[in-house]
Motif scaffolding. Structure first.
Motif, mmCIF file in Angstrom:
data_model
loop_
_atom_site.group_PDB
_atom_site.id
_atom_site.type_symbol
_atom_site.label_atom_id
_atom_site.label_comp_id
_atom_site.label_asym_id
_atom_site.label_seq_id
_atom_site.Cartn_x
_atom_site.Cartn_y
_atom_site.Cartn_z
ATOM 1 N N UNK A 25 0.856 -1.185 0.000
ATOM 2 C CA UNK A 25 0.000 0.000 0.000
ATOM 3 C C UNK A 25 0.895 1.239 0.000
ATOM 4 N N UNK A 26 0.704 2.128 -0.962
ATOM 5 C CA UNK A 26 1.566 3.308 -1.086
ATOM 6 C C UNK A 26 1.066 4.471 -0.236
ATOM 7 N N UNK A 27 1.961 4.989 0.614
ATOM 8 C CA UNK A 27 1.692 6.257 1.284
ATOM 9 C C UNK A 27 2.230 7.373 0.396
ATOM 10 N N UNK A 28 1.576 8.501 0.403
ATOM 11 C CA UNK A 28 1.953 9.577 -0.510
ATOM 12 C C UNK A 28 2.696 10.693 0.215
ATOM 13 N N UNK A 29 3.386 11.515 -0.574
ATOM 14 C CA UNK A 29 4.048 12.705 -0.039
ATOM 15 C C UNK A 29 3.988 13.796 -1.102
ATOM 16 N N UNK A 61 -1.107 9.980 5.599
ATOM 17 C CA UNK A 61 -1.373 8.581 5.886
ATOM 18 C C UNK A 61 -2.354 8.004 4.870
ATOM 19 N N UNK A 62 -2.499 6.697 4.876
ATOM 20 C CA UNK A 62 -3.526 6.031 4.071
ATOM 21 C C UNK A 62 -4.859 6.201 4.794
ATOM 22 N N UNK A 63 -5.885 6.677 4.092
ATOM 23 C CA UNK A 63 -7.190 6.832 4.739
ATOM 24 C C UNK A 63 -8.007 5.535 4.600
ATOM 25 N N UNK A 64 -9.113 5.400 5.358
ATOM 26 C CA UNK A 64 -9.889 4.152 5.316
ATOM 27 C C UNK A 64 -10.388 3.774 3.925
#
Length: 289
Positions: A25-29, A61-64
């Motif tokens: 799962x990719x977290x973004x920036x 963060x990754x949201x639901x």
């Protein structure tokens, strides 16, 4: 055979991820107004070059909803999923994954989704994934593997040093008082990740080489009965565009403990945005964190 899922914050080499069929799962920036992550990637070397030039990234963060969408696709391949999540002490991604998993279990009674807060970051999280891969490939069930991971979470030791605590303070990871230390010439902080998955400043060392040696000294202090396990398996070192220093630590470990198997990889942008260039982090199994 169950499916293993983790976050991009595990910083595992792409070849390892492909070889072992891990879903990430990719977290973004965001840097210079551009969002990077799942859809768009930046070369990690370029990322650190930009940070050194003064470009300060922000992360999310990754949201639901994102977690749910990702896990739903995973369920199309395998109804048994082990999600090893980024430390809840550093991100809300674990919470999002729990919400998504609960919704999917209600809608898909056949789904068996276990989400574990690894209380870990970077290749510390990667080392948790590595242990799960070994257990799965040895024939352990999803439940057996999850139980082993939960039982031993506090045996995954994280120890690291950074060039400047400014980045960790900017992201709210350390206090202002601790960050002042990062401005002192030639004084290098030694930090670890505690039993709750938080970053904690535990010592300071004068000079870069002494700081790197201090990581190995900490390993000698903490390994205990896990020394043979480390020797037979793998330790991990991540770096913020400081490969020579990472190799220096690896060579010290080989010389002192005879441990040959070592994964060295960049601290990825999501964590590197907070730790900054020059970070060196060492991960291994020990008696306690």
């Amino acid at each position: 055979m169950f499916q293993i899922v983790t976050d991009s914050t595990a910083d595992l080499p792409k070849e390892y991820v492909r070889e072992h069929g891990i879903d990430v799962v990719s977290l973004s920036y965001i840097m210079d107004g551009v969002t990077y992550g799942k859809e768009l990637e930046m070369d990690t070397k370029e990322f650190y070059d930009r940070m050194r030039a003064g470009n300060m990234p922000t992360t999310s963060q990754v949201n639901p909803e994102e977690a749910r969408e990702f896990l739903e696709k995973c369920l199309e391949k395998n109804t048994e999923i082990l999600y090893l999540a980024f430390s809840s002490g550093l991100s809300g991604t674990y919470s999002s994954a729990c919400i998504a998993a609960e919704e999917l279990r209600e809608e898909h009674p056949e789904a068996n989704i276990i989400v574990i807060d690894t209380l870990s970051a970077s290749l510390g999280e990667g080392l948790v994934v590595h242990k799960a891969v070994r257990l799965r490939d040895e024939g352990r069930s999803l439940e057996e593997t999850a139980e082993w991971i939960r039982t031993h979470l506090k045996n995954f030791v994280h120890i690291f040093t950074v060039d400047d605590l400014f980045h960790l303070h900017r992201g709210g990871r350390v206090s202002k008082a601790a960050a002042v230390l990062g401005t002192l010439v030639s004084v290098k902080p030694k930090l670890h990740v505690d039993d709750e998955g938080h970053l904690i400043l535990i010592d300071k060392v004068r000079g870069r080489k002494k700081a790197l040696k201090a990581l190995v000294d900490y390993m000698a202090e903490k390994m205990g009965t896990w020394e043979q396990e480390n020797r037979e398996d793998t330790i991990m070192i991540s770096h913020g565009d400081a490969l020579e220093d990472a190799e220096f630590v690896r060579d010290l470990i080989r010389e002192q403990f005879g441990i040959e198997n070592c994964v060295i990889e960049y601290v990825g942008p999501t964590i590197g945005a907070h730790s900054g260039p020059g970070t060196i982090a060492l991960f291994f199994m020990g008696e306690s964190r």
